[in-house]
Design an enzyme around this catalytic site. Structure first.
Site: not given
Length: 425
Positions: A233, A309, A364
């Site tokens: 993003s 991650h 998350d």
């Protein structure tokens, strides 16, 4: 007291000179090498971006402007935005000025509601959000001033104006999408005199008798605000913005990346696995049951969602913050308690898998369960929440990039034939 714009005007000239001197003196020095594995592996680990708003050391986790996220997790999102832009937390007067400014900008143009209402009833909430952002491009101050011949040294000012307008309106738009898309009733207008995250909760219309959901939203919006500039993003927003596309184009592009299953959809996948686990065991499983089930999940070729991650090699400090919140406000909730128990059990299972470099939970792994606890059970909406938060970081990065005069992003690509030739040398 300096407003956000005044503070930026004070510090930008010095930052420009610092970078100019750095490039002049050390511009030819090599800071990264690229392997063929990295070239075909999503550019993982290649140092080719500059991000002054935040960094993510593998052994520490998110650091915003030299402040570990654990130290500032209780700050309001508005304070975080000021910090992202300036490198300093606002004093009380500067915070109040920013909040007053955002409140004055929060009215959403009527045509945005017309467009959203015209969309199919089963439109994805992220499609609705990105459509609304792109539709508001008509309001861009940057585009207007650029067309009038604005000088390069004030590009940041017009970008800041777009950022403030967009950030002010995002909670209104996002809350309205929640109510429209999931048949929650009429759109709730914003409330005067409350902070940014509290206003968002008010407009969502979910019950919050003790103010605990508001506390969660403040934490959520702060924790997800920024995470370097290499994630999809942020990198997409920066790339589009580098073409001098205004922030409405850039943010809508970046948030489209956030909608991907490998990026922003992760928390709903984590929650789905937790609910699936509780369903399988007719309630909260025992540690032994969790260990067996986690191993079964891996044996079936699946992953345990929320664990591992791309960068971190520790428990994500943002997960720690959510876990502490849940223990304080969600004790006794079987969904949250399974999240906590998975944290106690699953890393030891994952450590036995040689190829897993990071067996620890990321942000998350716990956030979805907390949203679920407070009544937000519409999974497709979770990425909208993420987007409202991430807009703070990508907007701040765009402001800084314009202030520093960074050029258009244009890396060199090569064909596989060329790579093979290099490999053979």
């Amino acid at each position: 007291m300096a407003t956000l714009k005044e503070k930026l005007a004070q510090i930008i000239p010095g930052l420009r000179e610092e970078i100019k001197a750095l490039v002049k003196e050390h511009g030819a020095k090599v800071i990264s090498e690229v392997t063929i594995e990295q070239l075909y592996g999503g550019q993982r680990g290649i140092k080719c971006l500059v991000c002054d708003t935040s960094e993510v050391p593998p052994d520490k986790g998110l650091i915003i402007r030299e402040k570990p996220i654990g130290e500032i997790k209780d700050k309001l999102p508005e304070e975080i935005f000021y910090l992202l832009c300036t490198g300093e937390l606002p004093d009380a007067a500067a915070l109040k000025a920013l909040q007053t400014d955002l409140e004055a900008r929060q009215e959403v143009p009527t045509y945005v509601w017309d467009v959203l209402k015209a969309m199919p009833n089963d439109s994805h909430p992220m499609v609705m959000l990105n459509t609304a952002i792109l539709v508001m491009e008509k309001e861009s101050i940057f585009r207007k001033k650029y067309n009038e011949g604005m000088k390069k040294d004030v590009y940041w000012d017009a970008t800041l104006e777009d950022a403030l307008n967009l950030i002010a309106r995002l909670p209104n738009v996002a809350a309205a999408i929640y109510r429209m898309r999931f048949n929650k009733g009429n759109i709730i207008p914003p409330k005067k005199g409350v902070d940014w995250s509290a206003n968002y909760v008010h407009m969502l219309g979910l019950p919050d008798p003790n103010g605990e959901f508001t506390k969660l939203m403040q934490l959520y919006l702060t924790l997800h605000s920024d995470h370097e500039s290499g994630n999809v993003s942020a990198a997409t927003t920066a790339t589009v913005s580098s073409a001098l596309s205004d922030l409405y184009y850039a943010v809508s592009a970046g948030l489209s990346g956030l909608a991907g299953p490998l990026h922003g959809l992760a928390n709903q996948e984590c929650l789905s696995w937790i609910l699936e686990t509780n369903k399988k065991f007719n309630g909260k499983p025992t540690p032994d049951q969790l260990k067996t089930y986690a191993q079964e999940t891996l044996n079936a070729g699946r992953v345990v969602p929320g664990y591992g991650h791309a960068v971190l090699r520790i428990t994500d400090p943002r997960f720690d913050a959510f876990l502490a919140f849940g223990k304080k406000y969600c004790a006794g909730d079987p969904v949250f308690e399974t999240v906590a128990n998975v944290f106690d059990v699953v890393p030891e299972v994952l450590k036995q898998v040689q190829k897993i470099k990071d067996p620890w939970p990321n942000v998350d792994a716990g956030s979805g369960a907390l949203l679920y606890h407070f009544g937000m059970k519409e999974f497709d909406y979770y990425t909208v929440l993420f987007s409202v938060s991430r807009a703070l970081g990508v907007a701040a990065q765009a402001i800084i990039a314009r202030a520093m005069g960074y050029p258009i992003v244009r890396p060199k690509s090569v064909p596989t034939k060329w790579v093979k030739a290099q490999a053979a040398k």
